[in-house]
Enzyme design. Structure first.
Site, short mmCIF file in Angstrom:
data_model
loop_
_atom_site.label_atom_id
_atom_site.label_comp_id
_atom_site.label_asym_id
_atom_site.label_seq_id
_atom_site.Cartn_x
_atom_site.Cartn_y
_atom_site.Cartn_z
N ARG A 79 47.41 -91.85 -13.63
CA ARG A 79 47.86 -91.45 -12.30
C ARG A 79 48.78 -90.23 -12.37
NH1 ARG A 79 50.66 -95.86 -8.46
NH2 ARG A 79 52.42 -95.42 -9.84
N LYS A 182 45.84 -87.74 -3.32
CA LYS A 182 46.35 -88.92 -4.02
C LYS A 182 47.29 -88.48 -5.13
CE LYS A 182 42.26 -91.79 -3.25
NZ LYS A 182 41.16 -92.52 -3.91
N GLU A 219 49.32 -97.23 4.65
CA GLU A 219 50.19 -97.98 3.75
C GLU A 219 51.60 -98.03 4.32
OE1 GLU A 219 50.60 -96.16 -0.12
OE2 GLU A 219 50.80 -94.16 0.72
#
Length: 336
Positions: A79, A182, A219
């Site tokens: 990530r 992202k 979210e």
């Protein structure tokens, strides 16, 4: 060193060392453990003007067998590089990242809260552009710092549901400051909405809808959204504008292990009143159950005074894996 393990909160504290790497001339340095917790930057450093900065969060645990293990550092390595790619930053070799995390954890082993205290060693890697420049360009130099600190159990008196508010501040609906990218960039874009939620509505967290249509759940301001349906399905948002949570990914696997159906899909805001249980999930807390959601003039009350039964099963299994109390069938835990 005299740490009162039962009084630890979730905040920064100095430990023995952090580990640092510098990127210049197309390559990363070997890395160095240091007891220095300060940095020196040019006033023209890229990070101060154009925000080239990303971070990760993960934990190491003292396990039942006496060994120290780190939870899924490979996922954080992936990530970090995904975020670096999106912000035109230098990527860091994944295997080298995992070894660097292991090295700094080993060097600070005395700061890992003992098994049974409920605490853990929080690990915070942060990468930022250091090249002095005024023109709008990606930096050619970067610093990667991996720091660690002991943190206590987030819930010391039982897991109690919190209130959340659907943020109507749509212009700030990308909580990680990256729009439809992202990237674990930063939380700055969520701070105003979070402040309004806390001060005006007394809600600890904001729940963001999609920035395009304002009709789908993205979210929470701090972490991913998940819900349990009345027939026991695990549902979580599928969106290009949310952080790909390692905790959420792990909980989905745990839910499958427990025989639950898992749905990762667009979640309509109109579904919110129909769920049986809702939670925010992330590294710091694993799961934070939500008792009520305020959406304009509507209030969705889930009638819970404590964590719901399904979320409790998921939380307990995650904790048991992290502390070495059950078999780690997915090989998530990496020995320091």
């Amino acid at each position: 060193m005299n740490i009162e393990w039962d009084k630890l909160g979730f905040q920064f504290s100095r430990t023995k060392s952090n580990i640092r790497f510098h990127y210049a001339d197309g390559r990363w340095s070997e890395g160095k453990l240091t007891g220095d917790f300060n940095i020196s930057l040019s006033v023209a450093a890229n990070v101060l003007h154009y925000g080239q900065a990303i971070f990760e969060g993960m934990k190491a645990f003292a396990c039942k067998d006496g060994k120290i293990r780190i939870f899924r550092p490979q996922e954080n390595a992936k990530r970090l590089n995904s975020s670096a790619h999106q912000l035109a930053m230098a990527e860091f070799p994944e295997e080298r990242f995992v070894e660097a995390v292991r090295e700094v954890v080993r060097d600070n082993a005395e700061y890992v809260p003992p098994y049974g205290t409920g605490g853990s060693l929080y690990i915070r890697p942060v990468m930022f552009g250091t090249q002095p420049q005024i023109g709008v360009n990606a930096s050619n130099e970067y610093e990667l710092v991996i720091m660690v600190m002991p943190v206590g159990a987030y819930y010391k008196n039982g897991i109690k549901p919190v209130d959340a508010m659907v943020s109507l501040d749509y212009d700030r609906a990308a909580p990680h400051g990256t729009g439809h990218v992202k990237a674990a960039g930063n939380y700055a874009a969520s701070l105003l909405s979070s402040k309004i939620c806390k001060e005006k509505y007394h809600c600890p967290v904001a729940l963001f809808l999609d920035p395009a249509t304002h009709t789908y759940v993205d979210e929470f301001s701090t972490s991913n959204f998940l819900a349990i349906t009345k027939d026991g399905k695990y549902v979580t948002s599928l969106s290009n504008s949310i952080l790909p949570s390692v905790t959420n990914k792990s909980l989905m696997d745990i839910a499958s292990d427990l025989g639950m159906a898992v749905e990762r899909r667009p979640v309509k805001a109109t579904e919110l009143p129909d769920f049986a249980e809702i939670a925010a999930c992330g590294t710091a807390v694993v799961l934070t159950p939500v008792g009520r959601i305020f959406h304009g003039d509507k209030v969705y009350d889930y009638h819970l005074n404590e964590i719901g039964p399904v979320l409790k099963k998921l939380y307990d299994r995650m904790q048991a894996i992290q502390h070495g109390e059950v078999e780690d069938i997915h090989n998530w835990m990496v020995e320091a």
